[in-house]
Design a protein around this motif. Structure first.
Motif, short mmCIF file in Angstrom:
data_model
loop_
_atom_site.label_atom_id
_atom_site.label_comp_id
_atom_site.label_asym_id
_atom_site.label_seq_id
_atom_site.Cartn_x
_atom_site.Cartn_y
_atom_site.Cartn_z
N PHE A 1 0.81 -1.21 0.00
CA PHE A 1 0.00 0.00 0.00
C PHE A 1 0.85 1.26 0.00
O PHE A 1 0.37 2.35 0.35
N ARG A 2 2.11 1.14 -0.40
CA ARG A 2 2.94 2.34 -0.50
C ARG A 2 2.48 3.22 -1.66
O ARG A 2 1.79 2.76 -2.58
N GLY B 1 -4.56 -8.21 -6.49
CA GLY B 1 -5.73 -8.18 -5.63
C GLY B 1 -6.60 -6.97 -5.90
O GLY B 1 -6.19 -6.02 -6.58
N VAL B 2 -7.79 -6.99 -5.33
CA VAL B 2 -8.77 -5.93 -5.58
C VAL B 2 -8.41 -4.65 -4.85
O VAL B 2 -8.44 -3.56 -5.43
N SER B 3 -8.07 -4.75 -3.56
CA SER B 3 -7.95 -3.54 -2.74
C SER B 3 -6.64 -2.79 -2.92
O SER B 3 -6.51 -1.66 -2.45
N SER B 4 -5.65 -3.40 -3.56
CA SER B 4 -4.35 -2.75 -3.74
C SER B 4 -4.32 -2.01 -5.07
O SER B 4 -4.40 -2.65 -6.13
N PRO B 5 -4.19 -0.71 -5.07
CA PRO B 5 -4.34 0.06 -6.31
C PRO B 5 -3.25 -0.19 -7.34
O PRO B 5 -3.47 0.04 -8.53
N HIS B 6 -2.08 -0.65 -6.91
CA HIS B 6 -0.96 -0.84 -7.84
C HIS B 6 -0.70 -2.30 -8.16
O HIS B 6 0.39 -2.67 -8.61
N SER B 7 -1.73 -3.15 -7.96
CA SER B 7 -1.55 -4.59 -8.12
C SER B 7 -2.59 -5.13 -9.10
O SER B 7 -3.66 -5.59 -8.70
#
Length: 465
Positions: free
Chosen positions: A188-189, A242-248
């Motif tokens: 989440f950086r 994954g869904v909740s990680s914006p850079h993934s």
């Protein structure tokens, strides 16, 4: 748990019951009555043995309730089950009056430290996060969930507090920090935090133990060993997006094969296993090839993956994700777009799991929402979309307990969980009604769970009311 600690826990549970119900008025305007109730409860809570009389048993495995039976709990273990009268001199007797006695519920995909906080609080204020998580842990137990498998978060201190009787809560099987890679699910950086320097300063989420970033097999080994040093009983890796990680992005396989094998090697050394977050065929297949024993989610799998999972005896940890988890994401956001891609796969994956008789666990995967956590039982009840009530309840008790047993010698609670049988640990619910006929009973634990027992200690008893 010692008798003294058990008495203290029961007394605490009485206070919590008073505070969390209409009895707030008692505490405010009828303090004498509240004190009398508390003293009376503590006086009777000292009995080590408890006898449930005239109960119908759901044993955590079968498809029907037993004949009227009597169940004796001695200490923290179910000592005897009989359809005949049971001699139990000095035991506290509980009149079941035909109600259902069943195992405590188990949530196999839980994040105890990441429910009662916002993402910012979880990353930046570990003191507040621990206090909030402790309060939520008590609510979790009061919903009838006597055990959770925590697959990502700094739950070690919370587990110790529960195990020592400082607060009431479920048994916790912790994985420690989610192990991820740069730009992986759980990272989440922000771009401003880059570039990452190996051996450089950690982000708040890493310092607090929510997730940890690794970018080589050697880093995987180091961080995995750190989780075990703190008390992890399994490892959780995020093998794909994954869904909740914006850079993934969902389609990315985040770990390399050597990195995955390094995690499996360390878990093997510690006598336990790796659970891998994986949605796509590529992530699932790479994880299985590396030796991972449990796939979390798998919602974008295909039929060949289902066959592969079944043939290799891999566990599939599924969640009938509540739709609010999708709709609460901002429209137009990257996260919402990924959720829209994942959600149609839930139904397909459950159908594949049934078709190929995959070993399937049940969990909720709730994050950052106490309101949604209160729907924990309702989410379990929603499994009737694919299973009978008996199958759903067996999944959340006996079957989930089999998954917990994969921790081997790292198991923090030696003994048999998830079943009602002689010799099993006494985690029990007394239900007002038959959940095999009406599974929605578990969606309203406040009214329908008359007794909640964990480790032989009664944390809730509303029969006297």
């Amino acid at each position: 748990m010692s008798n003294a600690v058990g008495v203290a826990a029961r007394c605490k549970s009485t206070v919590l019951s008073l505070v969390r119900s209409a009895s707030l008025k008692i505490l405010q305007g009828k303090k004498r009555l509240a004190a009398a109730l508390l003293l009376g409860f503590c006086a009777t809570a000292s009995a080590d043995d408890i006898l449930f009389e005239n109960v119908r048993i759901f044993d955590g495995k079968g498809t029907a309730l037993s004949a009227p039976s009597n169940v004796l709990v001695k200490g923290n273990v179910i000592a005897r089950i009989s359809t005949d009268p049971v001699e139990a001199e000095g035991a506290e007797r509980i009149a079941g009056n035909g109600r259902t006695l069943m195992p405590g519920l188990i949530d196999a995909h839980w994040h105890a430290m990441l429910i009662a906080t916002t993402p910012a609080e979880a990353m930046e204020d570990i003191g507040f996060a621990n206090l909030a998580a402790g309060d939520e842990a008590t609510d979790t137990l009061m919903r009838g969930f006597t055990t959770v498998r925590d697959v990502g978060g700094p739950a070690f201190g919370l587990k110790r507090a529960i195990d020592r009787g400082i607060i009431a809560g479920p048994r916790i099987y912790p994985s420690g920090a989610m192990i991820t890679v740069t730009s992986g699910h759980g990272d989440f950086r922000q771009p401003s935090d880059l570039p990452r320097r190996i051996g450089g300063p950690f982000t708040p989420m890493e310092v607090n133990g929510g997730s940890i970033v690794v970018d080589s097999p050697d880093e995987v080994r180091l961080r995995a060993r750190e989780q075990f040093m703190q008390g992890a009983v399994l490892l959780k890796l995020t093998a794909g997006g994954g869904v909740s990680s914006p850079h993934s992005p969902l389609d990315v396989t985040t770990f390399t094969a050597p990195e995955l094998r390094a995690a499996v090697e360390i878990a093997d050394n510690w006598g336990t296993y790796v659970a891998a977050h994986a949605f796509t065929p590529e992530a699932i297949e790479m994880a299985i090839a590396a030796g991972v024993k449990c796939i979390e989610h798998g919602f974008l799998m295909n039929e060949d993956d289902a066959k592969l999972i079944a043939e290799n005896g891999i566990w599939l940890s599924l969640q009938p994700l509540h739709d609010l988890m999708r709709t609460s994401l901002p429209e137009g956001s990257v996260e919402r777009a990924k959720a829209e891609e994942v959600w149609p796969g839930i139904d397909r994956t459950y159908k594949l799991a049934k078709k190929y008789k995959i070993k399937t666990a049940w969990g909720t995967d709730i994050l950052f929402s106490r309101a949604l956590a209160r729907q924990q039982g309702a989410i379990l009840a929603s499994l009737v979309r694919w299973y009978t009530p008996a199958e759903a309840l067996a999944m959340a008790t006996g079957t989930n307990a089999e998954l917990l047993a994969l921790s081997g010698k790292r198991n923090p609670y030696p003994g048999k969980l998830g079943v009602v049988e002689e010799g099993a640990l006494a985690d029990l619910l007394l239900v007002d009604g038959n959940p095999l006929e009406n599974i929605d009973l578990v969606a309203d634990p406040a009214n329908n769970f008359k007794i909640i027992m964990k480790d032989g200690v009664v944390y809730k008893n509303t029969l006297a009311e």
